[in-house]
Write a protein that holds these residues in place. Sequence first.
Motif, PDB file in Angstrom:
ATOM      1  N   VAL A  97      -2.303  -5.758   2.824  1.00  0.00           N
ATOM      2  CA  VAL A  97      -3.135  -5.913   1.519  1.00  0.00           C
ATOM      3  C   VAL A  97      -2.997  -7.156   1.024  1.00  0.00           C
ATOM      4  CG1 VAL A  97      -2.801  -5.350  -1.081  1.00  0.00           C
ATOM      5  CG2 VAL A  97      -1.624  -3.539   0.636  1.00  0.00           C
ATOM      6  N   VAL A 144      -2.750   0.909  -4.364  1.00  0.00           N
ATOM      7  CA  VAL A 144      -2.097  -0.399  -4.017  1.00  0.00           C
ATOM      8  C   VAL A 144      -1.238  -0.830  -5.058  1.00  0.00           C
ATOM      9  CG1 VAL A 144      -2.533  -2.931  -3.659  1.00  0.00           C
ATOM     10  CG2 VAL A 144      -3.639  -1.424  -2.267  1.00  0.00           C
ATOM     11  N   ALA A 162       0.830  -1.256   0.111  1.00  0.00           N
ATOM     12  CA  ALA A 162       0.006   0.025  -0.276  1.00  0.00           C
ATOM     13  C   ALA A 162       0.524   1.187  -0.123  1.00  0.00           C
ATOM     14  CB  ALA A 162      -1.069  -0.005   1.093  1.00  0.00           C
TER      15      ALA A 162
END
Length: 546
Positions: free
Chosen positions: A434, A389, A384
């Motif tokens: 993530v 992202v 991130a």
Amino acid sequence: MTHKGGFLPKVEVLKDLLKIDFVVGEDTKQFKVIREFTLPRPVRRFLTPDVTIPQDKIKTQVIEDKVIIEGEIVKQVYYVGEDGVVYEETLPPEKFTEFVHIHGASPGDHAQVKIRPEDVRFEVIEQGKKFRSEEEEKDDVEGTHHHKPKPPKPPVRTVVKQTAILEIFVKVTETVQVEVVTDIIGPKIHVFKELVKVQNVIGEGTVQTSVISDIEFEDPVKKIATVDSAFTNINPRVIDDKVVIEGVLHKQIYYVEEGTGIVKEQSVDDSFTQFIDIPGARPGMNVQVYPRVEFIDHVIDNNNRRMAKQTAVIELFVKVTESVQIEVVVGAKGIDVFTELFKVENVVGEDSDQLSVTADIHFPSPARKIANIVSNVNITEAKAIEDKVIIKGELDKQVFYVDENTNVLKELLVEGEAFTHFIHIPGARPGMNVDVTPRVEYVNIDLAEDGFTGRQTAVLELFAKVTQTEQVELVTDVNVPDDDFCPPEATFVIYVVQPGDSLFKIAKKYGVSLNDLIAANPQIKDPNLIFPGQKIIVPCLPKPKG
């Protein structure tokens, strides 16, 4: 907190039942993997290697306060030989086993593991002779007719020591069912609320299935030496109260050829479809599938040693969740509340995007047509940054084509095609968690007229979710004293202790002082120790006259 006449205010408590993944603990650890291997020629220097850790090869086992992790390191070594030429050597996978301490972990918990290679170094520890000795040169000068012919010298080999430093991140979660307070309605009560986004666990379960197929080998088989297996193209689909899982079990079978004793390899792909009942599951919900191979066996046909029946037993752990945004009570004034501290994954945001991956494919012999393409996406990095992202990965393919000259079906392994993509996730920040779920939506190869080349087009879908581990203190219960629990003229009532009760909670519940409750129960030697099912006396307080 009494009104006129001694009556307590009427309070309405609203609650919601959630099943959430409680974070037991997480930690990061570095460890080394040291190995020796041999290269077939002298080495001048090493270039940057290509190191991957296949996610589907990572196995975890949660025990008391620890997580055991097993995995494999796959390396492609690039080096410059003494002749100045750059060579590539793909080394056999290296297995490793490591453990990480997670206080509070216990069997049955779920472990999420991410492993990242931080540094890989090579050191030459033994290198064979490049030039012949003076005695060998003298023999050549005197003439070989005075000596017996000598066998050819073995090729020069180089023994290399590899040191790989890996970083391993482990998070242990436990699915808990908790009733949280969403509102408290009553006079002179002021509540404090907080908006949380959590994964509500709809259900989870495990199912086993057998994948049985007949395999035809290119040569007569003496025995099966070993089998490496991996899952590709796992595609779960949610329907009402069920999850349907489709996928491919890819196997590399190493077998001993009958007669020669040579070990050969043959790749086999078996498709499977399985379903599992998850009550409450609905289309559009999130699905996580964790596949595992439990057993593989091959029975060779004695009448035809080229044929074997394969039986593979696989286990699929499936979890269905739903991202919910809920406003919960975290505190209140004007009434006593009970709170519990939870470590939860707060969902910052999630989104999906598509990208195209194109490449030129080269065939060793002219292809008449493409019979099948088996593809898999391997995510190598996901991190991130501010409101985005960044995702890096590789698209691996097995291309099965019909040879133009021989009309034989052949296989072409295509090296991973690297890609980098980003997805906008407002609120994402560096350091947040993530999770990326990739899916191959479409893949095709257009052959050129000569059949030696083709243009590949693949469409990938990437679903990214950004979460942040937070400690949240939630209100799970409210003390609403009950002034009507005592019958008229009664001086006490008998109460049966429930799970989770304490004398403090019981006193609060019935509006009596803790000291009065303890004094009414001299049989309780330790006021901090009561048991479910135990009977205690709750004194009745006289009501004020109106």
